[in-house]
Design an enzyme around this catalytic site. Sequence first.
Site, PDB file in Angstrom:
ATOM      1  N   HIS A 188       0.672  -1.249   0.083  1.00  0.00           N
ATOM      2  CA  HIS A 188      -0.235  -0.281  -0.055  1.00  0.00           C
ATOM      3  C   HIS A 188       0.894   1.307  -0.266  1.00  0.00           C
ATOM      4  O   HIS A 188       0.577   2.320  -0.522  1.00  0.00           O
ATOM      5  CB  HIS A 188      -0.867  -0.148   1.171  1.00  0.00           C
ATOM      6  CG  HIS A 188      -1.551  -1.252   0.789  1.00  0.00           C
ATOM      7  ND1 HIS A 188      -2.054  -1.801   1.098  1.00  0.00           N
ATOM      8  CD2 HIS A 188      -3.705  -0.751   0.122  1.00  0.00           C
ATOM      9  CE1 HIS A 188      -3.549  -2.591   1.110  1.00  0.00           C
ATOM     10  NE2 HIS A 188      -4.122  -2.225   0.378  1.00  0.00           N
ATOM     11  N   GLU A 429     -11.978 -10.153  -4.770  1.00  0.00           N
ATOM     12  CA  GLU A 429     -10.812 -10.225  -4.493  1.00  0.00           C
ATOM     13  C   GLU A 429      -9.582 -10.970  -3.185  1.00  0.00           C
ATOM     14  O   GLU A 429      -9.035 -11.455  -3.030  1.00  0.00           O
ATOM     15  CB  GLU A 429     -10.417  -8.960  -3.514  1.00  0.00           C
ATOM     16  CG  GLU A 429     -10.848  -7.967  -1.945  1.00  0.00           C
ATOM     17  CD  GLU A 429      -9.921  -7.158  -1.984  1.00  0.00           C
ATOM     18  OE1 GLU A 429      -8.931  -6.619  -2.559  1.00  0.00           O
ATOM     19  OE2 GLU A 429     -11.210  -6.449  -0.501  1.00  0.00           O
ATOM     20  N   ASP A 453      -5.130  -8.229  -4.235  1.00  0.00           N
ATOM     21  CA  ASP A 453      -4.911  -9.039  -3.556  1.00  0.00           C
ATOM     22  C   ASP A 453      -5.210 -10.416  -4.583  1.00  0.00           C
ATOM     23  O   ASP A 453      -5.236 -11.785  -3.474  1.00  0.00           O
ATOM     24  CB  ASP A 453      -6.446  -9.153  -2.354  1.00  0.00           C
ATOM     25  CG  ASP A 453      -5.983  -8.212  -0.781  1.00  0.00           C
ATOM     26  OD1 ASP A 453      -5.004  -8.253  -0.496  1.00  0.00           O
ATOM     27  OD2 ASP A 453      -6.148  -6.987  -0.094  1.00  0.00           O
ATOM     28  N   CYS A 500     -10.082  -2.875 -10.448  1.00  0.00           N
ATOM     29  CA  CYS A 500      -9.440  -2.050  -9.688  1.00  0.00           C
ATOM     30  C   CYS A 500      -8.195  -1.836  -8.880  1.00  0.00           C
ATOM     31  O   CYS A 500      -7.416  -0.900  -8.700  1.00  0.00           O
ATOM     32  CB  CYS A 500     -10.270  -0.975  -8.383  1.00  0.00           C
ATOM     33  SG  CYS A 500     -11.031  -1.968  -6.838  1.00  0.00           S
TER      34      CYS A 500
HETATM   35  C1  PEP Z   1      -6.574  -5.163  -4.634  1.00  0.00           C
HETATM   36  O1  PEP Z   1      -6.649  -5.580  -3.080  1.00  0.00           O
HETATM   37  O2  PEP Z   1      -6.382  -5.595  -5.667  1.00  0.00           O
HETATM   38  C2  PEP Z   1      -7.159  -3.625  -4.175  1.00  0.00           C
HETATM   39  C3  PEP Z   1      -8.227  -2.924  -5.178  1.00  0.00           C
HETATM   40  O3  PEP Z   1      -6.716  -3.449  -2.588  1.00  0.00           O
HETATM   41  P1  PEP Z   1      -5.886  -2.756  -2.276  1.00  0.00           P
HETATM   42  O4  PEP Z   1      -4.177  -2.923  -2.716  1.00  0.00           O
HETATM   43  O5  PEP Z   1      -6.195  -1.727  -1.228  1.00  0.00           O
HETATM   44  O6  PEP Z   1      -6.015  -4.225  -0.537  1.00  0.00           O
HETATM   45 MG    MG Z   2      -7.543  -5.469  -1.668  1.00  0.00          MG
END
Ligand code: PEP
Ligand code: MG
Length: 538
Positions: A188, A429, A453, A500
């Site tokens: 992140h 996810e 994820d 996303c």
């Molecule tokens: C993902 O897991 O692809 C996602 C968009 O959420 P994050 O990266 O915040 O876990």
């Molecule tokens: Mg995620």
Amino acid sequence: MERYSGKSVMKGIAAGRLAFFKKQEYIPRQETVQDTGAEVQRFYVARQKAMQNLEQLYEQALASVGEEHAMIFDIHKMMLEDEDYLDSVARMISEESLNAEYAVTATGENFAAVFAAMDDEYMQARAADVTDVSARVVRILAGIGDDGIQAEEPVILVAEDLTPSETVKLDKSKILAFVTVKGSTISHTAILARSMNIPALVNTDMIPDESMNGRMAVVDGFTGEFLVDPEEDVLAAKIEAKNQWIAGQEAMKALIGKENVTTDGRKVKLYANVGSVSDVEKAIQADAGGIGLFRSEFLYLGRKDYPTEEEQFASYKQAAEMMGGKKVIIRTLDIGADKQADYFKLEPEENPAMGYRAIRICLDRTEVFKTQLRAIYRASAYGCIAVMFPMIISKEEVVAAKKIAEAVKTDLKQEGIAFGDVELGIMIETPAAALISDELAAEVDFFSIGTNDLTQYTLAVDRQNQQLEPIYAPYHKALLKLIKLTIENAHKAGIWAGICGELAGDIDMVPVFMDMGVDELSVSPANILPLRKCIREL
Ligand code: PEP
Ligand code: MG
């Protein structure tokens, strides 16, 4: 010149002075001082500086979130004017020959204990404030900037590692780039660098320390190079490359206002991923069709207590208004794993990515969830807001989350508070969610596939582990099958499906996802125009 190499998480080139990021968990040591008069004086100078900072923070907050929220900085200032507080610090220094850092910390703790023991709830809550304001003075005394940066001018930040909560606290206007020793490209922290649109390297073979402060350096997010004290000709060549890159980005602006359509007429929505209201501005500049993922948990990081309903409402409302009727998809709290906030008091876990996180916490701590949903629904009266739930593994979870959303709507209706039509979706996810996406599609208005994820859970490869990066393979056939299945099941049920995760911004994958019939791709703002260019040439 010292030459290091790292893994680029964001393209771009930055040249500037270095600043070493000092961790915030500074615990002052108890020391004996000889010249107590000078030490008291040092405390008063630091306190004065803290008062100036608080004044600035008050003005900034007043302009961005209004007086109600700005008040907190006024309260902190009043604490630093309190005679008893000041006397306590001065006495500890002069009578016990203690160093100022220690005297301020001890005074802060004593005052916090007094506040905490009071009957009045409002006064109890001031315990956190007096601790906070004391920590501010201590950081100044110790020469640590408010957010760990000690520089007036924008700098290249070097650090051993940066957690998401440290990153969200950084004053973005002060950072040209960052370079860390640790970190994976899908963490992140890396995602935040992408949303800040600044060059960043992780996994860099340097040993950062304070001796780097003030030295000239270049970060090249195209080559992964990190050059400290570059020779003049090297610096000139990098600055030239940087200018070319900026010119390329400017040229890309010709695509603003154009459709995301292939040469044979296929359209796709291009939305932006954001972590804060300030990123929304970047999404608008990049001509995003909407916000496809508002990572709301970043509002919870880097602070001492839960954001209130009002604070959250102000952020969501502002995002909705800024987007002027374009869709803003707010993902409910996805806390846990690498995104930690102490006040949640989450138990340390052996395997946090597979642990107590996201919707699991929300369905358990329903008051926290309801506060967030109330803020979201209230904000929906000011624009086009949609909600999605993260980390879903079963239909029961979706049903339970929807039930809580319904209860929140009923409460708002009873209170006569307006809210709009809010689409409800889920993130796909986990492999479980992808595999039962036919069943889940009947429950929701849309799917948003989180490939970050989904990759880690499908391949059993920890996305945080830099050692496993070579096998963190988002092009893996298993993952692509799950994405395809999810999109097919969405369409069979008459709902839309987007992506996303970071893979949505991968130019090479655009034809593949278009073939699968994806309806929306949500990417960092900086990726929108390059993706539009690619789609228009397909
Ligand atoms: C993902 O897991 O692809 C996602 C968009 O959420 P994050 O990266 O915040 O876990
Ligand atoms: Mg995620």
